[in-house]
Design an enzyme around this catalytic site. Sequence first.
Site, PDB file in Angstrom:
ATOM      1  N   SER A  34      -3.516   6.077   0.831  1.00 18.98           N
ATOM      2  CA  SER A  34      -2.343   5.325   1.295  1.00 18.98           C
ATOM      3  C   SER A  34      -1.770   4.357   0.268  1.00 18.98           C
ATOM      4  CB  SER A  34      -2.694   4.565   2.573  1.00 18.98           C
ATOM      5  OG  SER A  34      -3.839   3.751   2.347  1.00 18.98           O
TER       6      SER A  34
ATOM      7  N   GLU B  11       5.305 -10.899   7.980  1.00 18.36           N
ATOM      8  CA  GLU B  11       3.998 -11.505   7.761  1.00 18.36           C
ATOM      9  C   GLU B  11       3.298 -10.669   6.708  1.00 18.36           C
ATOM     10  OE1 GLU B  11       4.553  -9.278  10.040  1.00 18.36           O
ATOM     11  OE2 GLU B  11       2.959  -7.868   9.559  1.00 18.36           O
TER      12      GLU B  11
ATOM     13  N   LYS C 178       3.724   1.966   2.747  1.00 15.44           N
ATOM     14  CA  LYS C 178       4.489   0.955   3.477  1.00 15.44           C
ATOM     15  C   LYS C 178       5.977   0.963   3.146  1.00 15.44           C
ATOM     16  CE  LYS C 178       0.749  -2.279   4.433  1.00 15.44           C
ATOM     17  NZ  LYS C 178       0.893  -2.279   5.908  1.00 15.44           N
TER      18      LYS C 178
END
Lengths: 257, 412
Positions: free
Chosen positions: B391, B120, B98
Amino acid sequence: MSRIGVAFDKARADGRALLVGCMPAGFPTVEGSIAAMTAMIEAGVDVIEVEIPYSDPVMDGPVIQRASDIALAGGVRTADTMRIIEAVAATGAPVVTMTYWNPVERYGVDVFARDLASAGGTGLITPDLIPDEADEWLAASDAHGLDRTFLVSPSSTDARLAMTVQHCRGFVYATAVMGVTGARARTSDAAPTLVSRARAVTDLPIGVGLRAGYADGVIVGSALVRCVLDAPTEADGLAALRTLSAELAEGVRNPTR
Amino acid sequence: MSADALAPVAGPQPDSAGHFGRFGGRFVPEALVAALDELDGAWRTAVADESFRAEFGALLRDYAGTPSLLYEARRFSAKVGARVLLKREDLNHTGAHKVRNVLGQALLTKRMGKTRVIAETGAGQHGVATATAAALFDLECVVYMGQVDTERQALNVARMRMLGATVVPVTNGSRTLKDAMNEAMRDWVANVDETHYLIGTAAGPHPFPAMVRDFVRGIGDEARQQCLDLTGGLPDAVTACVGGGSNALGIFHAFVGDEAVRLYGFEAGGDGVATGRHAASITGGSAGVLHGTRTFVLQDADGQTLESHSISAGLDYPGVGPEHAWLHDTGRANYLPVTDDEAMAAFELLCRTEGIIPAIESAHALAGTVALAPKLAAELGREPTIVVNLSGRGDKDVHTAGDYFGILDKER
């Protein structure tokens, strides 16, 4: 001309703005919402806006969110909304429906339009459907003779404003402030500026979600919903709703008071 | 490699209005259209600008620590019956893929002259990543988080606050990720002039799905070259977990044109898709509109959003990015559910064989790979090579996993 158009014209002939009162379908119950909307009409509200409750209402403030949650928790279905529209339309007042797009898509756009028309609804206000994505709705509303109210916003460019009003029928909804329903204006000049910009590109009436003298219609939701939400009993809620509706009806008839 | 992670490459693109086949687009209030157009324009200009690409590439290399390694997991491979190569996004700064997306969007925020970002977050990972980028770029940061999640993830709330962010617990609706997203959207409508909504996955209204995908697609660009360097060929399959789906698109994109490479996305099957308690939007949902885009959604017969369930907070979302919906429609990628139990078995297997604690999200990709390997081996008649997107790392999941395995000492 659509029934909403006739109502706007009549108000205009009387030299006043049209009063639109909004209430979620099924709030606090199916029967309770029919009683609430009937009370609003009896107290002088010109047009009822029935909002279909939705799980993710991104354009609504906390008051309407809570009312929608209560309606959904009570088990209200889209088919119930059609029944509510039919009952309220039977009073003779025009009933417009406000809905987020997914419930319509799930119901089936054409079937939804057919059922809405046969229930006596005048058309849809679509807060999260812009004309760019509305091909299916444009066709269905044409086929079933329904009005289309898309939103215009203070941030809309001139080109988008012209494009959006061109796809509207019945009336145009001007979002008075950059924010959700029930929010207070941050800048007091945004709404009148938007209304005059919209007026430059359309002959359709323009409704504003704010008590304002410069629009053709004022749309009131959160304040009315709060009457029912805050009342200890349903009877108290109806009484408060009648009082506020009558005040608002007096307000559009005698705005200088 | 990451010196130019945004260099133009071949690969699927949406139409100019953001449609991936029948999915995608913009289902938003008119009030947001101007901001989305501004973002789309800024994004197109930025990717064409070599100085932006160079700045992004330098940040990825010097700050985020990419290119991440492609690691051959030999002991895990032996248990699985495939040559498994792990794309180590868990080693990036902040512990997941991310960081690539938040750095890209924060750079773009600066470029647009905006001073505030909102986000969010479910488990708090995207919130922490956003707070990190906001600190680095000196941006005001507000993170919306469902009240249920702020209680479950108190440590991540503290991390965000340490980084200078304001965390707003959301008490509406189901008080989880989807409600946090609604609240962020409401904030954005009201404050759009100075605020960028830094969406955490390849979902939402156009241009977010394609833009986020492009910010993270370095994962696949790197992995493809690393696999060629390591094995002399392309893998037989590429696998990833799918919640919103950014890590999966990030690794798929470079391989979409390689027809021999099978693409597998593993969704959170929760207690099993048949139980209704899951977060598998593609395998267990239907086409609908949610949070600004048309995609697969968990919904009831009236189009009301259903609550999702997964042991993995990062996959616990009732929608999925529209490009995945389209890759499913076209058949280019395969989507299968993985239950909580299957994911946790693979979680344990990786811990014990490789000394790597994966994020529970990534454990879904590992579990899917475990199930896929024998089928692929039978089909190919040889040991398959599978690239798995690892990930994120599992530090954040130690409490959940410890609870699951019953290995936490009881409080004295």
